[in-house]
Write a protein that holds these residues in place. Structure first.
Motif, PDB file in Angstrom:
ATOM      1  N   LEU A  26       0.758  -1.130  -0.034  1.00  0.00           N
ATOM      2  CA  LEU A  26      -0.112   0.012  -0.084  1.00  0.00           C
ATOM      3  C   LEU A  26       0.733   1.361  -0.041  1.00  0.00           C
ATOM      4  CD1 LEU A  26      -2.864  -1.208   2.293  1.00  0.00           C
ATOM      5  CD2 LEU A  26      -3.076  -0.684  -0.044  1.00  0.00           C
ATOM      6  N   GLU A  27       2.053   1.108   0.390  1.00  0.00           N
ATOM      7  CA  GLU A  27       2.898   2.372   0.407  1.00  0.00           C
ATOM      8  C   GLU A  27       3.188   2.878  -1.008  1.00  0.00           C
ATOM      9  OE1 GLU A  27       3.501  -0.395   2.127  1.00  0.00           O
ATOM     10  OE2 GLU A  27       4.243   0.225   4.244  1.00  0.00           O
ATOM     11  N   TRP A  28       3.109   2.041  -1.711  1.00  0.00           N
ATOM     12  CA  TRP A  28       3.270   2.580  -3.363  1.00  0.00           C
ATOM     13  C   TRP A  28       2.090   3.133  -3.902  1.00  0.00           C
ATOM     14  CZ3 TRP A  28       5.534  -2.073  -6.426  1.00  0.00           C
ATOM     15  CH2 TRP A  28       6.949  -2.288  -6.070  1.00  0.00           C
ATOM     16  N   LEU A  29       0.838   3.169  -3.151  1.00  0.00           N
ATOM     17  CA  LEU A  29      -0.295   3.911  -3.527  1.00  0.00           C
ATOM     18  C   LEU A  29      -0.473   5.087  -2.703  1.00  0.00           C
ATOM     19  CD1 LEU A  29      -2.697   0.964  -4.374  1.00  0.00           C
ATOM     20  CD2 LEU A  29      -1.136   2.039  -5.957  1.00  0.00           C
ATOM     21  N   ASP A  30       0.496   5.433  -1.503  1.00  0.00           N
ATOM     22  CA  ASP A  30       0.221   6.477  -0.623  1.00  0.00           C
ATOM     23  C   ASP A  30       0.129   7.805  -1.343  1.00  0.00           C
ATOM     24  OD1 ASP A  30       0.430   4.975   1.638  1.00  0.00           O
ATOM     25  OD2 ASP A  30       2.427   5.563   2.110  1.00  0.00           O
ATOM     26  N   GLY A  31       0.732   7.901  -2.654  1.00  0.00           N
ATOM     27  CA  GLY A  31       0.684   9.160  -3.166  1.00  0.00           C
ATOM     28  C   GLY A  31      -0.631   9.222  -4.378  1.00  0.00           C
ATOM     29  N   VAL A  32      -1.476   8.356  -4.484  1.00  0.00           N
ATOM     30  CA  VAL A  32      -2.530   8.083  -5.137  1.00  0.00           C
ATOM     31  C   VAL A  32      -3.826   8.672  -4.332  1.00  0.00           C
ATOM     32  CG1 VAL A  32      -3.908   6.745  -6.532  1.00  0.00           C
ATOM     33  CG2 VAL A  32      -1.642   6.438  -6.291  1.00  0.00           C
ATOM     34  N   ARG A  33      -4.718   9.614  -5.084  1.00  0.00           N
ATOM     35  CA  ARG A  33      -5.556  10.225  -4.387  1.00  0.00           C
ATOM     36  C   ARG A  33      -6.815   9.079  -4.341  1.00  0.00           C
ATOM     37  NH1 ARG A  33      -5.997  11.709  -9.686  1.00  0.00           N
ATOM     38  NH2 ARG A  33      -8.179  11.470 -10.652  1.00  0.00           N
ATOM     39  N   CYS A  43      -8.778  -9.590 -12.089  1.00  0.00           N
ATOM     40  CA  CYS A  43      -9.472  -9.398 -10.784  1.00  0.00           C
ATOM     41  C   CYS A  43      -9.639 -10.831 -10.119  1.00  0.00           C
ATOM     42  CB  CYS A  43     -10.415  -8.212 -10.603  1.00  0.00           C
ATOM     43  SG  CYS A  43     -11.932  -8.718 -11.401  1.00  0.00           S
ATOM     44  N   GLY A  44      -9.805 -11.809 -10.810  1.00  0.00           N
ATOM     45  CA  GLY A  44     -10.275 -12.925  -9.957  1.00  0.00           C
ATOM     46  C   GLY A  44     -11.551 -12.793  -9.198  1.00  0.00           C
ATOM     47  N   TYR A  45     -11.726 -12.957  -8.086  1.00  0.00           N
ATOM     48  CA  TYR A  45     -12.689 -13.017  -7.285  1.00  0.00           C
ATOM     49  C   TYR A  45     -12.750 -11.544  -6.444  1.00  0.00           C
ATOM     50  CZ  TYR A  45      -9.797 -15.075  -3.715  1.00  0.00           C
ATOM     51  OH  TYR A  45      -8.480 -15.420  -2.922  1.00  0.00           O
ATOM     52  N   GLY A  46     -11.984 -10.725  -6.787  1.00  0.00           N
ATOM     53  CA  GLY A  46     -12.183  -9.423  -6.132  1.00  0.00           C
ATOM     54  C   GLY A  46     -11.228  -9.302  -4.942  1.00  0.00           C
ATOM     55  N   ARG A  47     -10.528  -9.926  -4.480  1.00  0.00           N
ATOM     56  CA  ARG A  47      -9.672  -9.986  -3.237  1.00  0.00           C
ATOM     57  C   ARG A  47      -8.926  -8.509  -3.037  1.00  0.00           C
ATOM     58  NH1 ARG A  47      -4.319 -10.901  -1.993  1.00  0.00           N
ATOM     59  NH2 ARG A  47      -3.965 -11.397  -4.214  1.00  0.00           N
ATOM     60  N   ILE A  48      -8.216  -8.060  -4.046  1.00  0.00           N
ATOM     61  CA  ILE A  48      -7.493  -6.981  -3.988  1.00  0.00           C
ATOM     62  C   ILE A  48      -8.132  -5.552  -4.123  1.00  0.00           C
ATOM     63  CG2 ILE A  48      -5.982  -5.369  -5.379  1.00  0.00           C
ATOM     64  CD1 ILE A  48      -4.481  -8.084  -6.097  1.00  0.00           C
ATOM     65  N   MET A  49      -9.424  -5.661  -4.979  1.00  0.00           N
ATOM     66  CA  MET A  49     -10.356  -4.796  -5.048  1.00  0.00           C
ATOM     67  C   MET A  49     -10.967  -4.222  -3.772  1.00  0.00           C
ATOM     68  SD  MET A  49     -12.250  -5.591  -8.502  1.00  0.00           S
ATOM     69  CE  MET A  49     -13.447  -4.334  -8.290  1.00  0.00           C
ATOM     70  N   ALA A  50     -11.362  -5.506  -2.919  1.00  0.00           N
ATOM     71  CA  ALA A  50     -12.056  -5.244  -1.531  1.00  0.00           C
ATOM     72  C   ALA A  50     -11.063  -4.770  -0.580  1.00  0.00           C
ATOM     73  CB  ALA A  50     -12.495  -6.464  -0.886  1.00  0.00           C
ATOM     74  N   GLU A  51      -9.581  -5.174  -0.625  1.00  0.00           N
ATOM     75  CA  GLU A  51      -8.501  -4.381   0.272  1.00  0.00           C
ATOM     76  C   GLU A  51      -8.620  -2.917  -0.250  1.00  0.00           C
ATOM     77  OE1 GLU A  51      -4.028  -5.006   1.344  1.00  0.00           O
ATOM     78  OE2 GLU A  51      -5.047  -6.358   0.213  1.00  0.00           O
ATOM     79  N   LEU A  52      -8.526  -2.578  -1.430  1.00  0.00           N
ATOM     80  CA  LEU A  52      -8.260  -1.294  -1.795  1.00  0.00           C
ATOM     81  C   LEU A  52      -9.618  -0.558  -1.263  1.00  0.00           C
ATOM     82  CD1 LEU A  52      -6.890  -1.278  -5.305  1.00  0.00           C
ATOM     83  CD2 LEU A  52      -5.635  -1.127  -3.204  1.00  0.00           C
ATOM     84  N   THR A  53     -10.705  -0.962  -1.530  1.00  0.00           N
ATOM     85  CA  THR A  53     -12.006  -0.156  -1.126  1.00  0.00           C
ATOM     86  C   THR A  53     -11.810   0.099   0.508  1.00  0.00           C
ATOM     87  OG1 THR A  53     -13.093  -1.102  -2.979  1.00  0.00           O
ATOM     88  CG2 THR A  53     -14.495  -0.201  -0.906  1.00  0.00           C
ATOM     89  N   ALA A  54     -11.629  -1.082   1.027  1.00  0.00           N
ATOM     90  CA  ALA A  54     -11.447  -0.806   2.620  1.00  0.00           C
ATOM     91  C   ALA A  54     -10.311   0.245   3.027  1.00  0.00           C
ATOM     92  CB  ALA A  54     -11.101  -2.186   3.082  1.00  0.00           C
ATOM     93  N   HIS A  55      -9.258   0.323   2.178  1.00  0.00           N
ATOM     94  CA  HIS A  55      -8.191   1.448   2.318  1.00  0.00           C
ATOM     95  C   HIS A  55      -8.862   2.752   1.971  1.00  0.00           C
ATOM     96  CE1 HIS A  55      -4.418   2.225   3.480  1.00  0.00           C
ATOM     97  NE2 HIS A  55      -4.115   2.831   2.521  1.00  0.00           N
ATOM     98  N   PHE A  57     -10.095   3.661  -1.119  1.00  0.00           N
ATOM     99  CA  PHE A  57     -10.456   4.166  -2.425  1.00  0.00           C
ATOM    100  C   PHE A  57     -11.781   3.968  -2.910  1.00  0.00           C
ATOM    101  CE2 PHE A  57      -5.743   3.268  -2.212  1.00  0.00           C
ATOM    102  CZ  PHE A  57      -5.217   4.079  -2.962  1.00  0.00           C
ATOM    103  N   THR A  58     -12.218   4.747  -3.736  1.00  0.00           N
ATOM    104  CA  THR A  58     -13.613   4.727  -4.002  1.00  0.00           C
ATOM    105  C   THR A  58     -13.977   4.576  -5.511  1.00  0.00           C
ATOM    106  OG1 THR A  58     -13.699   7.290  -4.237  1.00  0.00           O
ATOM    107  CG2 THR A  58     -14.011   6.723  -2.194  1.00  0.00           C
ATOM    108  N   ASP A  59     -13.232   4.469  -6.410  1.00  0.00           N
ATOM    109  CA  ASP A  59     -13.611   4.451  -7.883  1.00  0.00           C
ATOM    110  C   ASP A  59     -12.657   3.044  -8.321  1.00  0.00           C
ATOM    111  OD1 ASP A  59     -14.183   4.397 -10.453  1.00  0.00           O
ATOM    112  OD2 ASP A  59     -13.801   6.457 -10.628  1.00  0.00           O
ATOM    113  N   VAL A  60     -12.990   2.027  -7.970  1.00  0.00           N
ATOM    114  CA  VAL A  60     -12.288   0.815  -8.362  1.00  0.00           C
ATOM    115  C   VAL A  60     -12.939  -0.127  -9.365  1.00  0.00           C
ATOM    116  CG1 VAL A  60     -10.819  -1.327  -7.300  1.00  0.00           C
ATOM    117  CG2 VAL A  60     -10.964   0.795  -6.201  1.00  0.00           C
ATOM    118  N   SER A  61     -12.599  -0.585 -10.259  1.00  0.00           N
ATOM    119  CA  SER A  61     -13.355  -1.622 -11.257  1.00  0.00           C
ATOM    120  C   SER A  61     -12.182  -2.791 -11.288  1.00  0.00           C
ATOM    121  CB  SER A  61     -13.473  -0.907 -12.456  1.00  0.00           C
ATOM    122  OG  SER A  61     -14.159   0.362 -12.437  1.00  0.00           O
TER     123      SER A  61
END
Length: 215
Positions: A26-33, A43-55, A57-61
């Motif tokens: 996640l440190e690599w995405l610290d500068g991402v709004r 994306c498979g079953y959405g594991r990473i998407m769910a993690e980013l959303t929990a962190h 991020f509001t616009d994840v596809s």
């Protein structure tokens, strides 16, 4: 091996039951709004998407060629925006549609070099100038088991060293790190980290993560 979606039958069967483990640094995405447009390709079953959303991020596809994996993701996280990719690697988005694209344990499922290059070109197309491509993929293992199966597959099929078939029927590829870097030659590489992951079949494997920016 030339078609990116040619192994969908595997991912719609036994592959749809697998657990995927590549971690997000996640440190690599610290500068991402937090409202940045993010695409998880494969994306498979959405594991990473769910993690980013929990962190936050509001616009994840997410897109994946496997209807079974997408269905699994929709059951697990009904609010995720996931779609079946009908004609990989072609994406149904305009050029410069995303600020960040994630490509986690996807190149390993695309053994053919030409298909890999076509995939990267399509991902670069949908990135905005200055957008980030975050790649995570297994690299060559030097243990006896892997050396034997790399060599056996190369002798039988003439494939590059590192291509192999799993016991349950999918063809994968472990990469030399220099080969992965070469795939990103048209981008500016920002960072690289070595990690160890547990594969979908329960083996420990070395892997690399690369962060690159579209020029």
């Amino acid at each position: 091996m030339r078609e990116i979606g040619s192994q969908v039958g595997y991912w719609d069967g036994v592959g749809a039951t697998k657990t995927f483990t590549h971690p997000v640094h996640l440190e690599w995405l610290d500068g991402v709004r937090r409202n940045a447009r993010i695409l998880d390709y494969g994306c498979g079953y959405g594991r990473i998407m769910a993690e980013l959303t929990a962190h936050g991020f509001t616009d994840v596809s997410g897109v994946d060629p496997s209807p079974a994996l997408i269905s699994r993701g929709r059951r697990l996280w009904p609010d995720l925006r996931v779609e079946v990719l009908a004609s990989p690697p072609t994406l149904p988005y305009a050029s410069a549609s995303f600020d960040v694209v994630l490509l986690f344990a996807v190149l390993t499922c695309v053994p053919d070099g030409d298909a890999q290059r076509a995939l990267i070109a399509e991902l670069v197309r949908v990135l905005v100038p200055g957008g980030l491509l975050y790649v995570s993929d297994p690299v060559l293992s030097d243990d006896e088991r892997n050396r034997a199966r790399y060599a056996a597959h190369a002798r039988r099929f003439g494939t590059p060293y590192g291509v192999f078939a799993t016991d349950d029927g999918v063809v994968c590829r472990h990469h030399d790190v220099t080969g992965l870097r070469a795939l990103l030659a048209d981008l500016d590489r920002l960072d690289e980290r070595r990690i160890e992951v547990v594969t979908m079949n329960g083996h420990r494997s070395p892997a690399v993560q690369l962060l690159a920016r579209r020029r």
